[in-house]
Design an enzyme around this catalytic site. Structure first.
Site, PDB file in Angstrom:
ATOM      1  N   HIS A 268       0.757  -1.301   0.017  1.00  0.00           N
ATOM      2  CA  HIS A 268       0.035   0.197   0.001  1.00  0.00           C
ATOM      3  C   HIS A 268       0.827   1.469   0.062  1.00  0.00           C
ATOM      4  O   HIS A 268       0.758   2.453  -0.903  1.00  0.00           O
ATOM      5  CB  HIS A 268      -1.034   0.050   1.229  1.00  0.00           C
ATOM      6  CG  HIS A 268      -1.805   1.309   1.195  1.00  0.00           C
ATOM      7  ND1 HIS A 268      -3.043   1.129   1.004  1.00  0.00           N
ATOM      8  CD2 HIS A 268      -1.507   2.626   1.843  1.00  0.00           C
ATOM      9  CE1 HIS A 268      -3.466   2.363   1.169  1.00  0.00           C
ATOM     10  NE2 HIS A 268      -2.643   3.263   1.595  1.00  0.00           N
ATOM     11  N   GLU A 269       1.873   1.501   1.110  1.00  0.00           N
ATOM     12  CA  GLU A 269       2.680   2.534   1.016  1.00  0.00           C
ATOM     13  C   GLU A 269       3.499   2.498  -0.112  1.00  0.00           C
ATOM     14  O   GLU A 269       3.838   3.774  -0.618  1.00  0.00           O
ATOM     15  CB  GLU A 269       3.482   2.552   2.407  1.00  0.00           C
ATOM     16  CG  GLU A 269       2.639   2.645   3.680  1.00  0.00           C
ATOM     17  CD  GLU A 269       1.666   3.803   3.640  1.00  0.00           C
ATOM     18  OE1 GLU A 269       1.766   4.842   2.924  1.00  0.00           O
ATOM     19  OE2 GLU A 269       0.426   3.369   4.415  1.00  0.00           O
ATOM     20  N   HIS A 272       1.677   4.479  -2.959  1.00  0.00           N
ATOM     21  CA  HIS A 272       1.998   5.807  -2.920  1.00  0.00           C
ATOM     22  C   HIS A 272       3.318   6.369  -3.143  1.00  0.00           C
ATOM     23  O   HIS A 272       3.412   7.237  -3.896  1.00  0.00           O
ATOM     24  CB  HIS A 272       1.778   6.220  -1.117  1.00  0.00           C
ATOM     25  CG  HIS A 272       0.462   6.169  -0.589  1.00  0.00           C
ATOM     26  ND1 HIS A 272      -0.427   7.095  -1.285  1.00  0.00           N
ATOM     27  CD2 HIS A 272      -0.082   5.478   0.374  1.00  0.00           C
ATOM     28  CE1 HIS A 272      -1.679   6.857  -0.373  1.00  0.00           C
ATOM     29  NE2 HIS A 272      -1.660   5.870   0.373  1.00  0.00           N
ATOM     30  N   GLU A 298      -4.502   7.884  -2.984  1.00  0.00           N
ATOM     31  CA  GLU A 298      -4.954   6.640  -2.476  1.00  0.00           C
ATOM     32  C   GLU A 298      -5.377   5.647  -3.545  1.00  0.00           C
ATOM     33  O   GLU A 298      -5.521   4.320  -3.293  1.00  0.00           O
ATOM     34  CB  GLU A 298      -6.151   6.918  -1.521  1.00  0.00           C
ATOM     35  CG  GLU A 298      -6.807   5.919  -0.621  1.00  0.00           C
ATOM     36  CD  GLU A 298      -5.660   5.630   0.545  1.00  0.00           C
ATOM     37  OE1 GLU A 298      -4.765   6.452   0.662  1.00  0.00           O
ATOM     38  OE2 GLU A 298      -5.780   4.551   1.285  1.00  0.00           O
TER      39      GLU A 298
END
Ligand SMILES: [Zn+2]
Length: 505
Positions: A268-269, A272, A298
């Site tokens: 997830h990160e 980003h 997001e």
């Protein structure tokens, strides 16, 4: 008299300085979140306040206002979507946001945030909403004043959302959310009643943390995270932060008895971070080289975490390595593990929610914030309204306010209008994926042949490199040919969860 190019260069230099100060603040912040010793906190506060003060001074200096006025009054040969035109337009937007709030209001929000946060911590620990209520009342009131200061066309809440999702309109977001909710509520019910249910114990075991780190590094590096321009640290709450054009940091949190949690948060990160790493470098430190919004940000993290990182196509390649790395997994069939990783189960706590039910946690917060803002709900009635919505949308009974309306820190520090960006991220991610598939073919096939450079290249070309050229809504239209709609997310969720639960949806 200076010509427009000289004025533009001067403005660009001023803005770069403020960007540099922001990145210095980010270094202090990253250090504070990772290895700073506890007793360093007070002096770190002084350092941070000084840098923030300098940055605010730069951003709001009368010279910046003059430069903007002068440039805007001159005729140029800049095309409307040229880097220069985009930058001037967005610098104006930033400048106005910074100067529109009266100093006393900024100070009141900050000091109420500090005391409100303390009250919230105590209220949550003691499960006593009354302790927090007067502070929440005050924070809502201050945010209403902020909205008035920013200005808006139709609804005050627009002004709050606009800080995080430029140009987002409450009524439009409400409509998209309502459509999504109408589909999700029965979908969740159907999954609950399905004969096939995941065995969540399959996720538990013993997972050496050093081995998890190595595994996750290898995964995000394969997906496209550039370790020459980034690093991974460890924190309680995972995040991604940009310290410089070639220094994008992410953090993650490890658990010894679970491997999927750190894996998903790293991917997830990492999503980003790949957005930050793929903006236009020559425009770095200007709006043309800056990610456009929290919602679009997001969408990138959710894309890699969910659309890629929870699929059979992905794990067909990686599960054998996971089994080799963590011997306990040898007795767990891949599909059993993945079914548990793709469980949809209504729950009380937003941060622990799965990708399906998460959207409803967000809608509840959005609807309540909006209702208070529009005078349709009193702050004292939030707990009851909260519990009612959890019952209606998720079918769960909230046993106490600590696990209900007191669970999130955001309201206590005056962050309102922010939650919707999470669900918008899911909506955009599914819509972007549909557009990607139209051009590159089924995502599953791309994943199966590990065509990650191709996937990342598409995201860079269509999303990352535009920076703030478009508003988020315009970007979605530009990339997908349609305004943001929940229909792709609904289709995706039905097929994903219907597939795992073995039911026709
Ligand atoms: Zn995120």
């Amino acid at each position: 008299m200076a010509n427009v190019h000289e004025l533009y260069s001067e403005l660009k230099k001023e803005m770069r300085d403020s960007f540099t100060l922001e990145s210095i603040f980010a270094i202090l912040d990253f250090d504070g979140e990772t290895i700073m010793p506890e007793r360093a906190e007070e002096f770190r506060g002084e350092q941070a306040a000084m840098i923030q003060g300098l940055r605010h001074e730069k951003l709001t200096s009368p010279r910046v206002g003059e430069l903007l006025d002068q440039i805007e009054s001159m005729s140029t040969d800049w095309a409307p979507d040229s880097v220069e035109a985009v930058n001037v337009r967005e610098w104006r937007r930033d400048y106005d946001q910074q100067v529109k709030l009266p100093r006393e209001l900024v100070e009141a929000i900050t000091s109420t945030g500090i005391r409100g946060r303390a009250a919230w911590t105590k209220a949550r620990a003691e499960d006593n909403f009354a302790l927090f209520e007067p502070w929440l009342e005050k924070q809502f009131d201050l945010q209403k004043q902020a909205a008035e200061a920013f200005g808006y066309e139709t609804e005050a809440y627009d002004a709050l959302m606009d800080q995080y999702e430029a140009g987002a309109k409450t009524a439009e977001v409400a409509e998209v959310f309502a459509g999504l909710r109408a589909e999700l509520v029965p979908l969740i019910q159907a999954l609950q009643e399905a004969p096939n249910q995941p065995d969540m114990s399959k996720l538990e075991g013993s997972f050496d943390i050093e081995k998890q780190k190595a595994f996750n590094r290898q995964v995000v590096s394969t997906l496209g995270f550039d370790f020459e321009r980034g690093a991974i640290g460890i924190t309680t709450h995972p995040f991604c932060i940009t310290l410089g054009p070639h220094d994008i940091r992410i953090t993650t949190r490890y658990e010894e008895n679970r491997f999927d949690t750190a894996f998903s948060s790293t991917v997830h990160e990492g999503g980003h971070a790949m957005y930050e790493q793929n903006v236009s470098l020559e425009d770095w430190a200007t709006p043309a080289g800056t990610p456009v919004s929290l919602g679009v940000h997001e969408s990138q993290s959710r894309f890699w975490e969910n659309q890629v990182g929870r699929t059979r196509a992905f794990w067909s390649k990686w599960y054998p390595l996971a089994q080799e790395t963590f011997p306990g997994l040898k007795d767990v069939a891949m599909d059993d593990y993945l079914f548990a990783m793709n469980a949809a189960q209504p729950s009380l706590i937003r941060v622990d929610a799965d990708e399906l039910t998460y959207n409803l946690h967000i809608m509840i917060r959005f609807e309540l914030e909006r209702a208070v803002f529009n005078g349709n709900l009193a702050v004292k009635d939030i707990p009851e309204a909260w519990n009612e919505k959890y019952r209606e949308y998720l079918g769960v009974e909230v046993p106490n306010n600590a696990q209900g309306c007191l669970q999130d820190i955001h309201w206590s520090i005056g962050i309102m209008g922010y939650f919707p960006t999470y669900a918008l991220g899911n909506i955009y991610a599914a819509q972007f994926t549909a557009a990607l598939e139209k051009q590159l073919g089924p995502l599953e096939k791309l994943i199966a042949r590990e065509a990650y450079p191709e996937i990342l290249g598409w995201l860079r070309e269509n999303i990352h490199r535009h920076g703030r050229r478009f508003t988020p809504k315009q970007l979605v239209e530009h990339v997908t040919g349609e305004a943001p709609t929940s229909k792709y997310l609904v289709d995706y969720l039905k097929s994903r969860f219907g597939g795992w639960y073995g039911i026709e949806l």
